[in-house]
Scaffold this motif. Structure first.
Motif, PDB file in Angstrom:
ATOM      1  N   LEU A  70       0.820  -1.212   0.000  1.00 28.56           N
ATOM      2  CA  LEU A  70       0.000   0.000   0.000  1.00 28.56           C
ATOM      3  C   LEU A  70       0.853   1.261   0.000  1.00 28.56           C
ATOM      4  CD1 LEU A  70      -2.705   1.520   0.188  1.00 28.56           C
ATOM      5  CD2 LEU A  70      -2.640   1.156   2.670  1.00 28.56           C
ATOM      6  N   PRO A  71       1.761   1.455   0.951  1.00 28.61           N
ATOM      7  CA  PRO A  71       2.601   2.666   0.908  1.00 28.61           C
ATOM      8  C   PRO A  71       3.495   2.752  -0.317  1.00 28.61           C
ATOM      9  CG  PRO A  71       2.657   1.671   3.094  1.00 28.61           C
ATOM     10  CD  PRO A  71       2.004   0.679   2.187  1.00 28.61           C
ATOM     11  N   VAL A  72       3.976   1.600  -0.816  1.00 27.68           N
ATOM     12  CA  VAL A  72       4.806   1.638  -2.019  1.00 27.68           C
ATOM     13  C   VAL A  72       4.002   2.154  -3.204  1.00 27.68           C
ATOM     14  CG1 VAL A  72       6.074   0.249  -3.692  1.00 27.68           C
ATOM     15  CG2 VAL A  72       6.414  -0.146  -1.266  1.00 27.68           C
ATOM     16  N   ALA A  73       2.767   1.679  -3.343  1.00 28.35           N
ATOM     17  CA  ALA A  73       1.918   2.153  -4.439  1.00 28.35           C
ATOM     18  C   ALA A  73       1.607   3.633  -4.292  1.00 28.35           C
ATOM     19  CB  ALA A  73       0.622   1.337  -4.484  1.00 28.35           C
ATOM     20  N   THR A 117       8.060   3.984   7.140  1.00 20.49           N
ATOM     21  CA  THR A 117       7.300   4.451   8.298  1.00 20.49           C
ATOM     22  C   THR A 117       5.856   3.983   8.236  1.00 20.49           C
ATOM     23  OG1 THR A 117       8.703   6.402   8.548  1.00 20.49           O
ATOM     24  CG2 THR A 117       6.509   6.513   9.510  1.00 20.49           C
ATOM     25  N   SER A 118       5.217   4.130   7.069  1.00 21.04           N
ATOM     26  CA  SER A 118       3.803   3.788   6.955  1.00 21.04           C
ATOM     27  C   SER A 118       3.577   2.281   7.042  1.00 21.04           C
ATOM     28  CB  SER A 118       3.228   4.339   5.650  1.00 21.04           C
ATOM     29  OG  SER A 118       3.256   5.754   5.669  1.00 21.04           O
ATOM     30  N   THR A 119       4.480   1.489   6.469  1.00 23.92           N
ATOM     31  CA  THR A 119       4.352   0.035   6.587  1.00 23.92           C
ATOM     32  C   THR A 119       4.357  -0.390   8.047  1.00 23.92           C
ATOM     33  OG1 THR A 119       5.371  -0.436   4.437  1.00 23.92           O
ATOM     34  CG2 THR A 119       5.510  -2.168   6.105  1.00 23.92           C
ATOM     35  N   ASN A 120       5.337   0.097   8.804  1.00 22.16           N
ATOM     36  CA  ASN A 120       5.420  -0.273  10.215  1.00 22.16           C
ATOM     37  C   ASN A 120       4.252   0.292  11.017  1.00 22.16           C
ATOM     38  OD1 ASN A 120       7.788  -1.747   9.904  1.00 22.16           O
ATOM     39  ND2 ASN A 120       9.088   0.018  10.275  1.00 22.16           N
ATOM     40  N   LEU A 121       3.815   1.489  10.670  1.00 20.43           N
ATOM     41  CA  LEU A 121       2.717   2.107  11.395  1.00 20.43           C
ATOM     42  C   LEU A 121       1.418   1.317  11.196  1.00 20.43           C
ATOM     43  CD1 LEU A 121       1.721   4.399  13.157  1.00 20.43           C
ATOM     44  CD2 LEU A 121       1.544   5.841  11.123  1.00 20.43           C
ATOM     45  N   ALA A 135       1.561   9.917   6.302  1.00 20.15           N
ATOM     46  CA  ALA A 135       1.527   8.702   7.125  1.00 20.15           C
ATOM     47  C   ALA A 135       0.181   8.564   7.820  1.00 20.15           C
ATOM     48  CB  ALA A 135       2.662   8.740   8.154  1.00 20.15           C
ATOM     49  N   ARG A 136      -0.345   9.663   8.352  1.00 21.62           N
ATOM     50  CA  ARG A 136      -1.646   9.623   9.027  1.00 21.62           C
ATOM     51  C   ARG A 136      -2.758   9.230   8.054  1.00 21.62           C
ATOM     52  NH1 ARG A 136       0.533  14.258  12.245  1.00 21.62           N
ATOM     53  NH2 ARG A 136       0.415  13.624  14.450  1.00 21.62           N
ATOM     54  N   VAL A 137      -2.735   9.798   6.856  1.00 19.91           N
ATOM     55  CA  VAL A 137      -3.744   9.461   5.847  1.00 19.91           C
ATOM     56  C   VAL A 137      -3.685   7.975   5.522  1.00 19.91           C
ATOM     57  CG1 VAL A 137      -4.235   9.681   3.372  1.00 19.91           C
ATOM     58  CG2 VAL A 137      -4.044  11.726   4.792  1.00 19.91           C
ATOM     59  N   GLN A 138      -2.486   7.446   5.338  1.00 16.72           N
ATOM     60  CA  GLN A 138      -2.367   6.048   4.944  1.00 16.72           C
ATOM     61  C   GLN A 138      -2.818   5.100   6.047  1.00 16.72           C
ATOM     62  OE1 GLN A 138       1.042   5.036   2.105  1.00 16.72           O
ATOM     63  NE2 GLN A 138       1.858   6.816   3.176  1.00 16.72           N
ATOM     64  N   VAL A 139      -2.400   5.341   7.292  1.00 16.74           N
ATOM     65  CA  VAL A 139      -2.770   4.397   8.345  1.00 16.74           C
ATOM     66  C   VAL A 139      -4.261   4.499   8.667  1.00 16.74           C
ATOM     67  CG1 VAL A 139      -2.238   5.895  10.329  1.00 16.74           C
ATOM     68  CG2 VAL A 139      -2.088   3.409  10.562  1.00 16.74           C
ATOM     69  N   SER A 140      -4.838   5.688   8.669  1.00 14.91           N
ATOM     70  CA  SER A 140      -6.268   5.809   8.973  1.00 14.91           C
ATOM     71  C   SER A 140      -7.106   5.147   7.883  1.00 14.91           C
ATOM     72  CB  SER A 140      -6.657   7.278   9.148  1.00 14.91           C
ATOM     73  OG  SER A 140      -6.379   8.031   7.992  1.00 14.91           O
ATOM     74  N   THR A 141      -6.733   5.357   6.626  1.00 15.75           N
ATOM     75  CA  THR A 141      -7.467   4.727   5.531  1.00 15.75           C
ATOM     76  C   THR A 141      -7.294   3.218   5.565  1.00 15.75           C
ATOM     77  OG1 THR A 141      -7.134   6.702   4.163  1.00 15.75           O
ATOM     78  CG2 THR A 141      -7.783   4.682   3.030  1.00 15.75           C
ATOM     79  N   LEU A 169      17.225  -0.006  15.499  1.00 15.52           N
ATOM     80  CA  LEU A 169      16.672   0.927  16.470  1.00 15.52           C
ATOM     81  C   LEU A 169      15.908   2.071  15.809  1.00 15.52           C
ATOM     82  CD1 LEU A 169      19.590   1.241  19.055  1.00 15.52           C
ATOM     83  CD2 LEU A 169      17.649  -0.333  19.077  1.00 15.52           C
ATOM     84  N   ILE A 170      16.186   2.341  14.543  1.00 12.13           N
ATOM     85  CA  ILE A 170      15.574   3.486  13.874  1.00 12.13           C
ATOM     86  C   ILE A 170      14.167   3.171  13.393  1.00 12.13           C
ATOM     87  CG2 ILE A 170      15.775   5.041  11.883  1.00 12.13           C
ATOM     88  CD1 ILE A 170      17.682   5.660  14.155  1.00 12.13           C
ATOM     89  N   SER A 171      13.895   1.915  13.090  1.00 13.62           N
ATOM     90  CA  SER A 171      12.601   1.536  12.545  1.00 13.62           C
ATOM     91  C   SER A 171      12.044   0.373  13.343  1.00 13.62           C
ATOM     92  CB  SER A 171      12.750   1.161  11.065  1.00 13.62           C
ATOM     93  OG  SER A 171      11.517   0.764  10.519  1.00 13.62           O
ATOM     94  N   ARG A 172      10.816   0.510  13.868  1.00 10.49           N
ATOM     95  CA  ARG A 172      10.223  -0.561  14.671  1.00 10.49           C
ATOM     96  C   ARG A 172       9.052  -1.194  13.922  1.00 10.49           C
ATOM     97  NH1 ARG A 172       9.551  -3.357  19.179  1.00 10.49           N
ATOM     98  NH2 ARG A 172       7.478  -3.619  20.093  1.00 10.49           N
ATOM     99  N   GLY A 173       9.147  -2.494  13.736  1.00  8.75           N
ATOM    100  CA  GLY A 173       8.067  -3.216  13.092  1.00  8.75           C
ATOM    101  C   GLY A 173       8.390  -4.700  13.023  1.00  8.75           C
TER     102      GLY A 173
END
Length: 398
Positions: A142-145, A238-242, A353-359, A385-389
């Motif tokens: 989704l975020p990649v697209a 960021t959006s994938t992990n979120l 990021a907010r738009v993607q995770v809420s949708t 440590l920089i990215s959590r997922g």
């Protein structure tokens, strides 16, 4: 001033730090708001773990971001002149130019496409037998697209582009692999920028090529490439992990999931609570002291020339700021989490990021009312440590 501070060796608890940083950081915070630590990769930094002290550090211009200015050398994984690793006036100029085109209106215009892409991806997942990896099938593509459409990546390039994005995400924490992947994607962006110069469109990259300010200043080729890379990272890692962290938090807390399903007006609060409770970036990028820097009223003073990192995860779980900080509560009204940072380096991609995770959450949870975690699935967290997922997220759709 502490001349020879005690080193807290976090490499001894590296696995705990990747799996559950909040417990490790809470133990540190109980001993004080800042500590001199050895990270799992062997580097030694000052780590800020208190909320008030983190807020002060993120907003203090005497803590600089430019590696070359602070250390006399280029930082690891350097991608060229960019907003994350620059200070005013360079940062001011770069952010001003990018902000002219990466606007709230442009992000808002993407909402119908984000929803359409989410529906299409869930259609594909629903056509196969389960369990399904929600990251491979949904949270990653989704975020990649979306970032492909935002930047104007041609349709025929998107399979290659998706592969490059996947390798960058998979190699996080592996410096050698990351350098190779950065070189490859920079070559791709070089070619894409030249194509956009010759045949511009209405996409963000074409707009960034055209943008000028009141002084007729514009982004150089190197700045364009570095900015595009940052948008890529902000737009997909960021959006994938979120998305994945949000789904995990809701499925782990069925009462909160039920409350959200019963009242979708809670979705904006739920997104903010996901960001606070288990955000996609637990630690900030590095800053450097230029003077003696007192850590609040703790009595600790960090000398000039030292490296500082802010534990965003610790700050957003500080009970002095957030009552019942360890609870996941989508009704929470206390503002001020630091998942996207603070100050002049506040994440420019936060609205996207907010738009993607809420949708993503709305479409996913409405489509599959019985969504659940696959029984017996172990959680494997990314070793960085920089990215959590999590590396994968097996779920049952029905």
């Amino acid at each position: 001033m502490i001349s020879s501070p005690e080193i807290v060796d976090l490499s001894d608890v590296a696995e705990d730090l990747y799996r559950d940083p909040y417990a490790v950081l809470a133990a540190l915070r109980a001993r004080g708001p800042a500590h001199f630590v050895r990270l799992p990769n062997g580097s030694e930094v000052w780590l800020i773990v208190g909320y008030d002290e983190a807020l002060a550090a993120l907003g203090d211009p005497t803590l600089i971001k430019n590696w070359l200015r602070a250390t006399g050398r280029i930082g690891p994984g350097a991608i060229g002149a960019n907003m994350i690793s620059s200070d005013p006036p360079d940062h001011t100029r770069l952010r001003r130019l990018v902000s002219r085109e990466f606007t709230a209106r442009r992000v808002a215009a993407l909402v119908p496409r984000v929803e359409a892409i989410a529906v299409e991806l869930l259609d594909r997942m629903d056509s196969g037998a389960g369990p399904h990896d929600l990251i491979a099938g949904f949270a990653f593509p989704l975020p990649v697209a979306v970032i492909s459409e935002l930047l104007g990546v041609p349709f025929l390039d998107r399979t290659e582009f998706s592969g490059l994005c996947g390798r960058i995400m998979a190699s996080a924490g592996d410096a050698t692999s990351t350098e190779k992947d950065i070189e490859e994607i920079n070559r791709y962006f070089d070619g894409l920028i030249e194509r956009k110069r010759a045949d511009p469109g209405e996409d963000l990259l074409s707009a960034l090529i055209r943008v000028t300010d009141e002084d007729a200043d514009r982004l150089s080729h190197a700045e364009l490439r570095a900015t595009t890379f940052l948008l890529l990272v902000a737009g997909h890692v960021t959006s994938t992990n979120l998305i994945a962290n949000g789904v995990l938090a809701l499925l782990d807390h069925p009462d909160q999931l039920a409350a959200l399903r019963a009242d979708w007006e809670l979705l904006p609060r739920a997104v903010e609570e996901i960001l606070r409770y288990d955000g996609p970036q637990p630690f900030s990028t590095r800053r450097f002291t230029t003077t003696h820097w007192p850590v609040g009223d703790s009595g600790t003073v960090i000398p000039p020339g030292e490296t500082v990192m802010i534990a965003l995860a610790a700050a957003s779980h500080d009970p002095a700021r957030f009552p019942r900080a360890g609870d996941f509560d989508i009704h929470r009204t206390t503002p001020g989490h630091l998942a996207f940072g603070h100050g002049i380096h506040y994440c420019l991609g936060a609205p996207l990021a907010r738009v993607q995770v809420s949708t993503a959450l709305r479409v996913l949870l409405n489509r599959f009312p019985a969504l659940s975690l696959s029984c017996g699935a172990d959680r494997s967290w990314r070793r960085t440590l920089i990215s959590r997922g999590v590396t994968d997220l097996p779920v049952l759709l029905r």
